[in-house]
Design a protein around this motif. Structure first.
Motif, PDB file in Angstrom:
ATOM      1  N   VAL A  26      15.460  21.400  23.749  1.00  0.00           N
ATOM      2  CA  VAL A  26      16.690  20.674  24.028  1.00  0.00           C
ATOM      3  C   VAL A  26      17.932  21.414  24.265  1.00  0.00           C
ATOM      4  O   VAL A  26      18.379  22.373  23.327  1.00  0.00           O
ATOM      5  CB  VAL A  26      16.994  19.444  23.073  1.00  0.00           C
ATOM      6  CG1 VAL A  26      18.271  18.794  23.459  1.00  0.00           C
ATOM      7  CG2 VAL A  26      15.799  18.428  22.729  1.00  0.00           C
ATOM      8  N   HIS A  27      18.511  21.519  25.505  1.00  0.00           N
ATOM      9  CA  HIS A  27      19.748  22.015  25.837  1.00  0.00           C
ATOM     10  C   HIS A  27      20.920  21.163  25.545  1.00  0.00           C
ATOM     11  O   HIS A  27      21.283  20.630  26.424  1.00  0.00           O
ATOM     12  CB  HIS A  27      19.614  22.605  26.983  1.00  0.00           C
ATOM     13  CG  HIS A  27      20.941  23.617  27.404  1.00  0.00           C
ATOM     14  ND1 HIS A  27      21.104  24.007  28.627  1.00  0.00           N
ATOM     15  CD2 HIS A  27      21.928  24.086  26.585  1.00  0.00           C
ATOM     16  CE1 HIS A  27      22.123  24.724  28.769  1.00  0.00           C
ATOM     17  NE2 HIS A  27      22.751  24.830  27.302  1.00  0.00           N
ATOM     18  N   GLU A  32      28.978  20.538  22.669  1.00  0.00           N
ATOM     19  CA  GLU A  32      28.834  21.788  22.212  1.00  0.00           C
ATOM     20  C   GLU A  32      27.468  22.287  23.039  1.00  0.00           C
ATOM     21  O   GLU A  32      26.770  21.494  23.665  1.00  0.00           O
ATOM     22  CB  GLU A  32      28.556  22.120  20.618  1.00  0.00           C
ATOM     23  CG  GLU A  32      27.184  21.208  20.038  1.00  0.00           C
ATOM     24  CD  GLU A  32      27.066  21.438  18.856  1.00  0.00           C
ATOM     25  OE1 GLU A  32      27.234  22.693  18.293  1.00  0.00           O
ATOM     26  OE2 GLU A  32      26.327  20.498  18.103  1.00  0.00           O
ATOM     27  N   ASN A  33      27.566  23.531  23.031  1.00  0.00           N
ATOM     28  CA  ASN A  33      26.470  24.383  23.856  1.00  0.00           C
ATOM     29  C   ASN A  33      25.582  24.765  22.917  1.00  0.00           C
ATOM     30  O   ASN A  33      25.642  25.704  21.959  1.00  0.00           O
ATOM     31  CB  ASN A  33      27.068  25.423  24.704  1.00  0.00           C
ATOM     32  CG  ASN A  33      25.643  26.028  25.703  1.00  0.00           C
ATOM     33  OD1 ASN A  33      24.807  25.542  25.647  1.00  0.00           O
ATOM     34  ND2 ASN A  33      26.288  26.702  26.715  1.00  0.00           N
ATOM     35  N   LYS A  34      24.086  24.160  22.603  1.00  0.00           N
ATOM     36  CA  LYS A  34      23.317  24.537  21.899  1.00  0.00           C
ATOM     37  C   LYS A  34      21.994  24.188  22.138  1.00  0.00           C
ATOM     38  O   LYS A  34      21.356  23.524  23.098  1.00  0.00           O
ATOM     39  CB  LYS A  34      23.455  23.678  20.471  1.00  0.00           C
ATOM     40  CG  LYS A  34      22.514  24.033  19.373  1.00  0.00           C
ATOM     41  CD  LYS A  34      22.998  23.036  18.203  1.00  0.00           C
ATOM     42  CE  LYS A  34      22.096  23.128  16.986  1.00  0.00           C
ATOM     43  NZ  LYS A  34      22.545  22.242  15.947  1.00  0.00           N
ATOM     44  N   ILE A  35      20.820  25.231  21.901  1.00  0.00           N
ATOM     45  CA  ILE A  35      19.600  25.072  22.253  1.00  0.00           C
ATOM     46  C   ILE A  35      18.629  24.874  21.086  1.00  0.00           C
ATOM     47  O   ILE A  35      18.651  25.589  19.914  1.00  0.00           O
ATOM     48  CB  ILE A  35      18.991  26.541  23.080  1.00  0.00           C
ATOM     49  CG1 ILE A  35      19.817  26.833  24.190  1.00  0.00           C
ATOM     50  CG2 ILE A  35      17.445  26.572  23.285  1.00  0.00           C
ATOM     51  CD1 ILE A  35      19.603  25.881  25.267  1.00  0.00           C
ATOM     52  N   VAL A  36      17.689  23.715  21.108  1.00  0.00           N
ATOM     53  CA  VAL A  36      16.837  23.321  20.096  1.00  0.00           C
ATOM     54  C   VAL A  36      15.488  23.447  20.536  1.00  0.00           C
ATOM     55  O   VAL A  36      15.104  22.464  21.405  1.00  0.00           O
ATOM     56  CB  VAL A  36      17.204  22.359  19.399  1.00  0.00           C
ATOM     57  CG1 VAL A  36      16.372  21.656  18.293  1.00  0.00           C
ATOM     58  CG2 VAL A  36      18.841  22.093  19.044  1.00  0.00           C
ATOM     59  N   PRO A  37      14.593  24.365  20.006  1.00  0.00           N
ATOM     60  CA  PRO A  37      13.230  24.605  20.546  1.00  0.00           C
ATOM     61  C   PRO A  37      12.613  23.013  20.028  1.00  0.00           C
ATOM     62  O   PRO A  37      12.637  22.770  18.932  1.00  0.00           O
ATOM     63  CB  PRO A  37      12.558  25.647  20.041  1.00  0.00           C
ATOM     64  CG  PRO A  37      13.906  26.529  19.441  1.00  0.00           C
ATOM     65  CD  PRO A  37      14.866  25.524  19.221  1.00  0.00           C
ATOM     66  N   LEU A  38      11.650  22.676  20.944  1.00  0.00           N
ATOM     67  CA  LEU A  38      10.543  21.711  20.426  1.00  0.00           C
ATOM     68  C   LEU A  38       9.400  21.978  20.507  1.00  0.00           C
ATOM     69  O   LEU A  38       8.677  23.283  20.970  1.00  0.00           O
ATOM     70  CB  LEU A  38      10.411  20.337  21.732  1.00  0.00           C
ATOM     71  CG  LEU A  38      12.142  20.000  22.069  1.00  0.00           C
ATOM     72  CD1 LEU A  38      11.701  18.829  23.233  1.00  0.00           C
ATOM     73  CD2 LEU A  38      12.563  19.199  20.770  1.00  0.00           C
ATOM     74  N   GLU A  39       8.546  21.389  19.618  1.00  0.00           N
ATOM     75  CA  GLU A  39       7.029  21.633  19.349  1.00  0.00           C
ATOM     76  C   GLU A  39       6.319  21.056  20.059  1.00  0.00           C
ATOM     77  O   GLU A  39       6.263  19.716  20.207  1.00  0.00           O
ATOM     78  CB  GLU A  39       6.707  21.863  17.770  1.00  0.00           C
ATOM     79  CG  GLU A  39       7.630  23.007  17.026  1.00  0.00           C
ATOM     80  CD  GLU A  39       7.071  23.014  15.650  1.00  0.00           C
ATOM     81  OE1 GLU A  39       6.135  22.041  15.158  1.00  0.00           O
ATOM     82  OE2 GLU A  39       7.901  23.585  14.701  1.00  0.00           O
ATOM     83  N   GLY A  48      11.026  17.158  18.760  1.00  0.00           N
ATOM     84  CA  GLY A  48      11.962  17.843  17.965  1.00  0.00           C
ATOM     85  C   GLY A  48      13.069  17.070  17.532  1.00  0.00           C
ATOM     86  O   GLY A  48      13.286  15.594  17.817  1.00  0.00           O
ATOM     87  N   SER A  49      13.974  17.226  16.713  1.00  0.00           N
ATOM     88  CA  SER A  49      14.943  16.288  15.871  1.00  0.00           C
ATOM     89  C   SER A  49      16.253  17.182  15.909  1.00  0.00           C
ATOM     90  O   SER A  49      16.279  18.390  15.409  1.00  0.00           O
ATOM     91  CB  SER A  49      14.623  15.746  14.833  1.00  0.00           C
ATOM     92  OG  SER A  49      15.701  15.031  14.137  1.00  0.00           O
ATOM     93  N   VAL A  50      17.406  16.626  16.281  1.00  0.00           N
ATOM     94  CA  VAL A  50      18.665  17.458  15.981  1.00  0.00           C
ATOM     95  C   VAL A  50      19.663  16.467  14.951  1.00  0.00           C
ATOM     96  O   VAL A  50      19.700  15.261  15.176  1.00  0.00           O
ATOM     97  CB  VAL A  50      19.411  17.672  17.061  1.00  0.00           C
ATOM     98  CG1 VAL A  50      20.896  18.048  16.966  1.00  0.00           C
ATOM     99  CG2 VAL A  50      18.557  18.460  18.291  1.00  0.00           C
TER     100      VAL A  50
END
Length: 609
Positions: A26-27, A32-39, A48-50
C-alpha cells in the motif's frame, strides 16, 4: 471476504486479489508518503493493515515495487479514474431507514433516470427535491443509470472502470447515500444499474493484473470479463462482492444487471446464479427482500427461473420484445431489429406471454429465437415504451414525443401501464419531454475521443445519406447540455395533461384489483381486424376491466358483445379532459348487450364492472 480498503476504529485493512503479481504494498500518498508491504495468501490475495490512519487518506497499490495502481475496489476516487483511491468510513453516515422494508417487486413503478441530466446541477442531492413530484405521479422506485466512476464528468455510465467507486462529479459516496435515505423516507425504493459484462477503455487499470479478462470470448466492447477461464475465482468473487457492497453499504433495494447476454460463463454454476445465491443469503441476514433485474436480449426464461427449476434465480428481466412491438405499432418504424415487429397480434402475444419471440423465426437474426416463459410470474417482466438505450442509440436521441402525436402518446402510456407487468418510465416520458437524450462522453484520451466520434459517424452513415444530418459530437459539452430535462414544461399545456394522464393510469393500477394483480393468466388480449384495435379483458376475483386501444388513424365502429354486469367508463383518452376531440362512447355499458362502440383514432377507453 471483504476486498479493497475497510476502515474501522482508526485503522484500515487492505485486501487485493492479484495472484500473478510478485510483490504488493500500500502506497499512502496523502497526507503522508508511506509504503506498507502486504502479504500474499495461498489463493492469491494480498492482505495488510495500517493503524492510526484517517478517512480521506489517499493511497495506491504499488505493484512489484515500481508501478502505482488505484485499488480495483476503490470506494472513492476524488481525483478521477487516473488518480489515487480514498479511504472511506462507511460507518460515519447516519442512516434514517431502520424500519424500511422495501417495495414488493409486483408493486413497483420504476422511473429510470440519469443523474447528470435529470437536474440542472446534475448531482445526487439535486434529485431529492424532485422526489415528491415523482411520488405524486405514482412512481415508487427510481432506477439510476450507472454511477461507477467513469472518465471525466459526462457519461451515460457504461464506460465505468471502477465498479466500487461512486462517481465523484455526482456527489460521491455520501451524495448517493443521502439520495437513497431520502427515497426511503418517502416510501420510494432505489435500484442501481450496474455493468458486469465489460469495463470502459479509459482508466481501466484492471488489465494490468492479467487475470480479470479473457480472450476466450469477444464482446461488443472487446475482450470478455473472465468468469470461467483460469484464475477466474477471484474475478467472480470481485463481482459477487460488488453486488453485496451496493446493497449493504448503500442500502439499495436492487440492482439492474446490464446486458447479461454479454456475460460469458460456461462453468457448472453461472455467475448470475452465484450472485443470486449471495443475495438470498443477504436477505436471510437482513430479514428483507432485494431484487436483481437482468437486461437480456436472449428471451431466455432460465435467467429468471428458480434454481429448483434449473434457472439462475434472478428476480426479473427486461422484455425488449414489449418495447419493440409497442414502438413499431405507434411509430411505423421497421428498420434494423424493428423489422421483426409491427404486427398488432404480436402486442397481444406480449400481453399474454411476456415475450413475442418464444422460439419463433426471427428475420432479423436469421434464426429461431427465444423460449416460452409461461412458467414465470408476470411480475418477473419489466416493460417500457422508452428507455435510455432505445432513445439514446438513435442518431438524434429523439424521444417518442417528437415522433408521434399527442393522442398517440396517451395511447402508448395506456398500453404500457395497463399491461400485467412491472412498468418502467424513462425520465421526462411522463410529460412528453421533447429534449433529446443523446450519447455523450468526456474522455481525456485524444485517440479514444476520435475513435468514439468515428464510430458514431459510421453507425449512422445511412441516416446521414438520407437526411443530411451528422451524428452529434459525443465529446461536445453541448451534446450533454441538450440532453437535460426541462422541468418547467410539465406545468402547462399538453405536457401537464400527459403528466396527469400518467398519474390517472397509475392510480388505476393501484386501486383496481384487476389491474393491480399482475397475472397474465387472468387476461384476454384480442386483436380486432381490420380496425387495428387491441381489446384487453383483465380480471381478478370480482374485479374486471375492459380496455379498447385503437392503434389506427381512423375512427372505428365495433359491435361488441359485452360480458354480463354493468360496466362504467373510467377512462377515455379522447375526452376533452385529456385535450381530446371528445368521447363518442357511452358512460355505461350493460352486460350481454351488443352496443356499437365508436372509438376515436389513437385512443384508449377503459371500463370497469
Amino acid at each position: 471476504m471483504h476486498i479493497g480498503s475497510e476502515y474501522s476504529n482508526n485503522a484500515c485493512n487492505f485486501t487485493l486479489w492479484a495472484p500473478l503479481v510478485g510483490e504488493v504494498a500500500v502506497h499512502l500518498v496523502d497526507p503522508e508518503n508511506k509504503i506498507v508491504p502486504l502479504e500474499k495468501d495461498e489463493r492469491g490475495y494480498w492482505h495488510g493493515s495500517v493503524a492510526d490512519i484517517k478517512p480521506g487518506t489517499l493511497y495506491y497499490y504499488q505493484l512489484d515495487g515500481e508501478t502505482d495502481r488505484a485499488d480495483p475496489a476503490a470506494n472513492s476516487l476524488p481525483q478521477g479514474v487516473h488518480g489515487a483511491a480514498e479511504i472511506v468510513d462507511h460507518n460515519s453516515f447516519k442512516w434514517n431507514d431502520d424500519q424500511w422494508q422495501g417495495v414488493p417487486l409486483e408493486q413497483m413503478v420504476i422511473y429510470e433516470l440519469h443523474v447528470g441530466t435529470f437536474t440542472e446541477e446534475g448531482t445526487f442531492e439535486s434529485i431529492i427535491p424532485r422526489l415528491s413530484e415523482l411520488r405524486e405521479l405514482g412512481v415508487n422506485t427510481i432506477e439510476i443509470m450507472p454511477v461507477a466512476q467513469f472518465p471525466g464528468n459526462r457519461n451515460w455510465g457504461y464506460d465505468g472502470v471502477f465498479p466500487y467507486a461512486v462517481q465523484n462529479s455526482y456527489g460521491g459516496v455520501d451524495g448517493l447515500k443521502k439520495l437513497v435515505d431520502a427515497c426511503h423516507k418517502i416510501g420510494m425504493a432505489v435500484v442501481l444499474d450496474v455493468v458486469y459484462n465489460h469495463l470502459g477503455p479509459e482508466g481501466n487499470y484492471l488489465w494490468g493484473y492479467g487475470t480479470y479478462f479473457t480472450e476466450k470470448y469477444k464482446t461488443p466492447w472487446g475482450s470478455a470479463v473472465n468468469f470461467d477461464d483460469a484464475y477466474s475465482d477471484g474475478v467472480r468473487h470481485y463481482f459477487v462482492q460488488n453486488v453485496l457492497y451496493w446493497l449493504e453499504y448503500y442500502h439499495l433495494d436492487g440492482l439492474r444487471l446490464d446486458a447479461v447476454h454479454a456475460i460469458y460463463d460456461f462453468g457448472a454454476k453461472h455467475i448470475l446464479a452465484e450472485m443470486a445465491e449471495a443475495v438470498t443469503e443477504l436477505e436471510q441476514k437482513k430479514g428483507r427482500q432485494y431484487y436483481l433485474i437482468a437486461e437480456s436480449d436472449l428471451n431466455d426464461p432460465r435467467i429468471i427461473r428458480s434454481k429448483e427449476m434449473g434457472g439462475y434465480g434472478i428476480d426479473a428481466q427486461w422484455s425488449d420484445d414489449f418495447h419493440h412491438i409497442l414502438h413499431t405499432v405507434v411509430t411505423g418504424e421497421m428498420n434494423g431489429y424493428y423489422e421483426d415487429f409491427g404486427d398488432l397480434e404480436q402486442l397481444a402475444k406480449a400481453y399474454r406471454k411476456g415475450f413475442v419471440y418464444t422460439w419463433d423465426y426471427s428475420n432479423f437474426r436469421h434464426r429461431y429465437h427465444g423460449e416460452d416463459p409461461s412458467d414465470c410470474a408476470s411480475s418477473q417482466f419489466v416493460v417500457c415504451a422508452q428507455n435510455h438505450d432505445q432513445i439514446g442509440n438513435r442518431m438524434l436521441g429523439d424521444r417518442l414525443a417528437t415522433l408521434i402525436s399527442f393522442e398517440a402518446l396517451k395511447l402508448t402510456a395506456a398500453a404500457l401501464l395497463l399491461a400485467p407487468y412491472v412498468p418502467m418510465l424513462f425520465m421526462g416520458e411522463e410529460y412528453g419531454e421533447t429534449a433529446p437524450f443523446l450519447y455523450f462522453v468526456s474522455h481525456s484520451d485524444r485517440d479514444l475521443i476520435e475513435a468514439v466520434r468515428k464510430g458514431r459517424k459510421e453507425e449512422f452513415a445511412a441516416f446521414h445519406e438520407i437526411g443530411g444530418q451528422e451524428a452529434p459530437d459525443p465529446q461536445a459539452e453541448e451534446t450533454f447540455e441538450k440532453s437535460r430535462l426541462d422541468w418547467d414544461k410539465y406545468k402547462s399545456g399538453e405536457y401537464q395533461k400527459l403528466w396527469l394522464f400518467h398519474q390517472k393510469l397509475l392510480k388505476m393500477r393501484r386501486e383496481i384489483p384487476a389491474l393491480a394483480s399482475l397475472d397474465r393468466n387472468q387476461l384476454e388480449a384480442t386483436v380486432l381486424e381490420p380496425e387495428k384495435v387491441l381489446r384487453i379483458h383483465r380480471y381478478h376475483q370480482d374485479s374486471k376491466v375492459l380496455c379498447w386501444l385503437n392503434f389506427g388513424s381512423e375512427t372505428v365502429k365495433i359491435a361488441e358483445n359485452i360480458p354480463s354486469g354493468t360496466w362504467k367508463r373510467i377512462l377515455d383518452s379522447s375526452e376533452e379532459t385529456w385535450r381530446g376531440t371528445g368521447s363518442q362512447l357511452p358512460e355505461k355499458l350493460d352486460g350481454d348487450s351488443n352496443p356499437m362502440m365508436i372509438i376515436n383514432p389513437y385512443s384508449v377507453a377503459v371500463y370497469s364492472n
